[in-house]
Motif scaffolding. Structure first.
Motif, PDB file in Angstrom:
ATOM      1  N   ASN A  12       0.850  -1.195   0.000  1.00 44.57           N
ATOM      2  CA  ASN A  12       0.000   0.000   0.000  1.00 44.57           C
ATOM      3  C   ASN A  12       0.888   1.248   0.000  1.00 44.57           C
ATOM      4  O   ASN A  12       2.124   1.145  -0.051  1.00 44.57           O
ATOM      5  CB  ASN A  12      -0.951  -0.015   1.201  1.00 44.57           C
ATOM      6  N   LEU A  13       0.258   2.418   0.053  1.00 44.34           N
ATOM      7  CA  LEU A  13       0.989   3.675   0.026  1.00 44.34           C
ATOM      8  C   LEU A  13       1.967   3.775   1.189  1.00 44.34           C
ATOM      9  O   LEU A  13       3.121   4.203   1.017  1.00 44.34           O
ATOM     10  CB  LEU A  13       0.000   4.840   0.062  1.00 44.34           C
ATOM     11  N   GLN A  32      -5.779  -1.268  -8.546  1.00 43.19           N
ATOM     12  CA  GLN A  32      -6.995  -1.878  -7.990  1.00 43.19           C
ATOM     13  C   GLN A  32      -7.273  -3.254  -8.581  1.00 43.19           C
ATOM     14  O   GLN A  32      -7.821  -4.127  -7.924  1.00 43.19           O
ATOM     15  CB  GLN A  32      -8.187  -0.955  -8.228  1.00 43.19           C
ATOM     16  N   ASN A  42      -4.437  -1.077  -5.034  1.00 40.90           N
ATOM     17  CA  ASN A  42      -4.363   0.312  -4.575  1.00 40.90           C
ATOM     18  C   ASN A  42      -5.032   1.227  -5.592  1.00 40.90           C
ATOM     19  O   ASN A  42      -5.031   0.959  -6.796  1.00 40.90           O
ATOM     20  CB  ASN A  42      -2.903   0.730  -4.407  1.00 40.90           C
ATOM     21  N   ASP A  46      -3.775   6.891  -4.696  1.00 42.90           N
ATOM     22  CA  ASP A  46      -2.678   6.529  -3.796  1.00 42.90           C
ATOM     23  C   ASP A  46      -1.377   6.330  -4.568  1.00 42.90           C
ATOM     24  O   ASP A  46      -0.293   6.712  -4.099  1.00 42.90           O
ATOM     25  CB  ASP A  46      -3.020   5.255  -3.022  1.00 42.90           C
TER      26      ASP A  46
END
Length: 611
Positions: A12-13, A32, A42, A46
């Protein structure tokens, strides 16, 4: 001079930013949809934030769009790539050749394409073919040796070679595993692998005799090549990839820092030969230790040739670090012989089961620590003096990792000089002018000027020196103006060079061929655009992807890992003649069997489904 890139994973970020802070030159992250880890998606927003952060340091962001794509998903995939192109992503990793068609026929797309390891990149011929259709980077199969990597680099020197150096291993060549789809309806080529290779199997011969019972015969240890980075650089690899888009932030911090430090040590010895691919230096508040984060034991895999200790047959779970042996058991406690220190809440594990018995991994938590005497929450009944202990959950290390563990700064020099109509501030290649009326200072201003210009705070920069021109610099500049000049010169990101996807010919000069045309599902062709692409490339026999059209008794895995060799019966490696009748079979608890084929000419073990 080769630019060397450490490529870290991001679930993730937050993990992506941590990777950059701890020394990564690039980060790979899933969008995504359409990434080979379906659970690690994600938003484009982001990913855009991650690009902004990474580009401050000249670091890059690569997005995985490396699943096969169905016809009804082509439009959505094209829109995703367009969005990624617009936010400044530096490349995308792809498996499905339909994506090459998007890039060829849409002039808006300038985003480079990297050939994911999912395209099964294990030969010179495959890399030559990928180069001829426009790829400038190829992620090589994990199974390749140093000699094979060097041979590919020598044959195709203008292709960037990316190699895995750390993390979990797939037992099958990537992109060629259909076991999860075949057994559970979950496609590895769609990012939904069900970890078939981590299951326990019986190994039987053709007459049903059990050779091994209930063992994890396909479960490999984790890769660790931190001691082979220089050799990989000499072989021609320029990007070193850490596996782990499902791993937590502690793993990202620890592993990235360990490899970044090692790369810096190597480059310091060869400053005229190598340099890092991004800017900045990291200061850490912890000591990286690869044993402290998730691992199943380590192997360099086939980098130096075939070895027997690459798999972990007793458990697919993490062992962690060896911490000593049980010395004495007294009531509800025991002490440990060794030098390790412990903390309340540590997680320990050990193998139970004697010689000739099935070894089972058992874990427990430490409730209280008194020196080297440990009081578990519940005393394991099978713990005995002499038992080897491993720690797979280190509370003190986790406490340290929960805080801020690294700071990354780009060292810069500043030059403040007089101009005809005011002043100019230069920092590296960036320069800003401030037209203003000049005033002679009533008292020396050097200290205030340096203090105001070096207040770099949360910027990526750290000022190492300020030079004033002329040297005596008699002028007065208000602090507010100095602040404005400092903010202007430090704003914005570093220049990040992004390549471009382009093809050199409509048809490759390296035609594709299949040893067995009946198995053309191995090309994973799942949509009309990919089919058209392969037809253009001259492929004569095209079957749909296995996910779309299952076949009878399919080849579901191609492995360099070989059970015949592991058991000591590989005649090519000086082993004994096998006393069992072939073919051999792997058998699950539910009775399903999988035939093994030993393709000795290719030093490969194939696994077939038995319908």
């Amino acid at each position: 001079m080769d630019k060397i890139e450490l490529l870290a994973p991001a679930k993730n970020l937050e993990c992506g930013i941590a990777a950059i802070d701890h020394g990564a030159d690039a980060v790979y992250i899933g969008a995504q949809r359409f990434g080979a880890r379906v659970a690690a998606g994600n938003s484009v927003e982001d990913i855009a934030q991650l690009c902004t952060y990474a580009h401050q340091y000249g670091a890059k962001v690569y997005v995985t769009v490396n699943t096969i794509i169905y016809d009804e998903e082509l439009e959505e995939t094209q829109q995703l790539i367009s969005n990624l192109n617009d936010i400044g992503v530096d490349a995308i990793l792809v498996q499905d050749m339909a994506i090459t068609q998007f890039s060829i026929f849409n002039s808006k797309f300038s985003i480079p394409l990297h050939a994911s390891t999912q395209t099964d990149n294990r030969t010179i011929e495959k890399v030559q073919w990928l180069r001829s259709i426009g790829f400038r980077r190829v992620v090589l199969a994990r199974e390749l040796s140093l000699k094979e990597i060097a041979a590919i680099h020598q044959a195709v020197p203008d292709v960037e070679l990316e190699v895995f150096v750390h993390g979990a291993l797939c037992v099958s060549y990537s992109g060629q595993c259909y076991a999860s789809q075949y057994c559970f309806g979950r496609s590895a080529n769609r990012g939904a692998c069900a970890q078939f290779c981590r299951l326990p199997f019986d190994l039987e011969d053709a007459d049903g005799n059990v050779i091994e019972r209930g063992r994890h015969l396909l479960s490999l240890k984790d890769m660790c090549r931190i001691d082979m980075l220089e050799e990989l650089m000499e072989a021609g690899a320029v990007s070193f990839k850490i596996e782990g888009r499902l791993k937590d932030i502690d793993y990202v911090k620890n592993v990235t820092a360990a490899y970044s430090q090692r790369l810096n040590e190597i480059i310091a010895r060869h400053p005229d030969k190598y340099q890092r691919a991004s800017l900045g230096s990291c200061t850490y508040s912890f000591t990286p230790n690869l044993q402290k984060t998730f691992n199943r034991g380590f192997t360099d895999y086939f980098l130096l040739g075939r070895k027997p200790d690459i798999f972990s047959p007793d458990t697919p779970k993490a062992l962690g670090e060896y911490v000593g042996k049980v010395k004495e058991i007294r009531g509800n406690s025991f002490n440990v012989a060794g030098t390790a220190s412990f903390a309340n809440g540590d997680g320990l594990c050990f193998f139970k089961g004697g010689r000739g018995e099935k070894r089972i991994l058992e874990g427990f938590r430490v409730n209280r620590v008194e020196g080297n005497r440990l009081f578990p929450y519940q005393m394991p009944s099978d713990l005995k003096p002499g038992t080897a202990l491993y720690r797979n959950n280190d509370q003190e290390f986790q406490r340290v990792m929960a805080g801020k563990t690294a700071v990354r700064k780009i060292p810069v020099e500043m030059i403040l000089r007089e101009t005809d109509n005011g002043f100019e501030l230069q920092m590296g290649s960036r320069c800003i002018s401030m037209p203003m009326e000049k005033q002679i200072a009533q008292k020396p201003q050097h200290e205030n000027i340096i203090r105001q210009l070096t207040k770099l705070g949360n910027t990526p920069y750290e000022c190492t020196s300020v030079h004033l021109e002329p040297h005596d610099f008699p002028f007065f500049i208000p602090s507010s103006v100095l602040t404005e000049m400092r903010r202007s010169v430090t704003s914005g990101a570093c220049e990040v060079e992004r390549g471009e996807w382009r093809t050199e010919s409509e048809k490759s000069n390296y035609p594709l061929s299949l040893v067995n045309p009946q198995r053309s599902y191995l090309y994973n062709i799942s949509n009309r655009q990919a089919r058209a692409f392969y037809e253009q490339q001259g492929l004569k026999v095209i079957a749909p992807a296995f996910e779309l059209s299952p076949v009878k008794n399919p080849l579901i895995m191609q492995c360099r890992h070989c059970l015949k060799y592991i058991l000591g019966y590989c005649m090519r490696q000086g082993g004994e003649k096998m006393p069992w009748k072939e073919p051999l079979y792997l058998k699950l608890d539910d009775g399903r069997r999988f035939r093994l084929e030993f393709q000795c000419s290719a030093c490969q073990m194939n696994v077939y489904g038995e319908d």
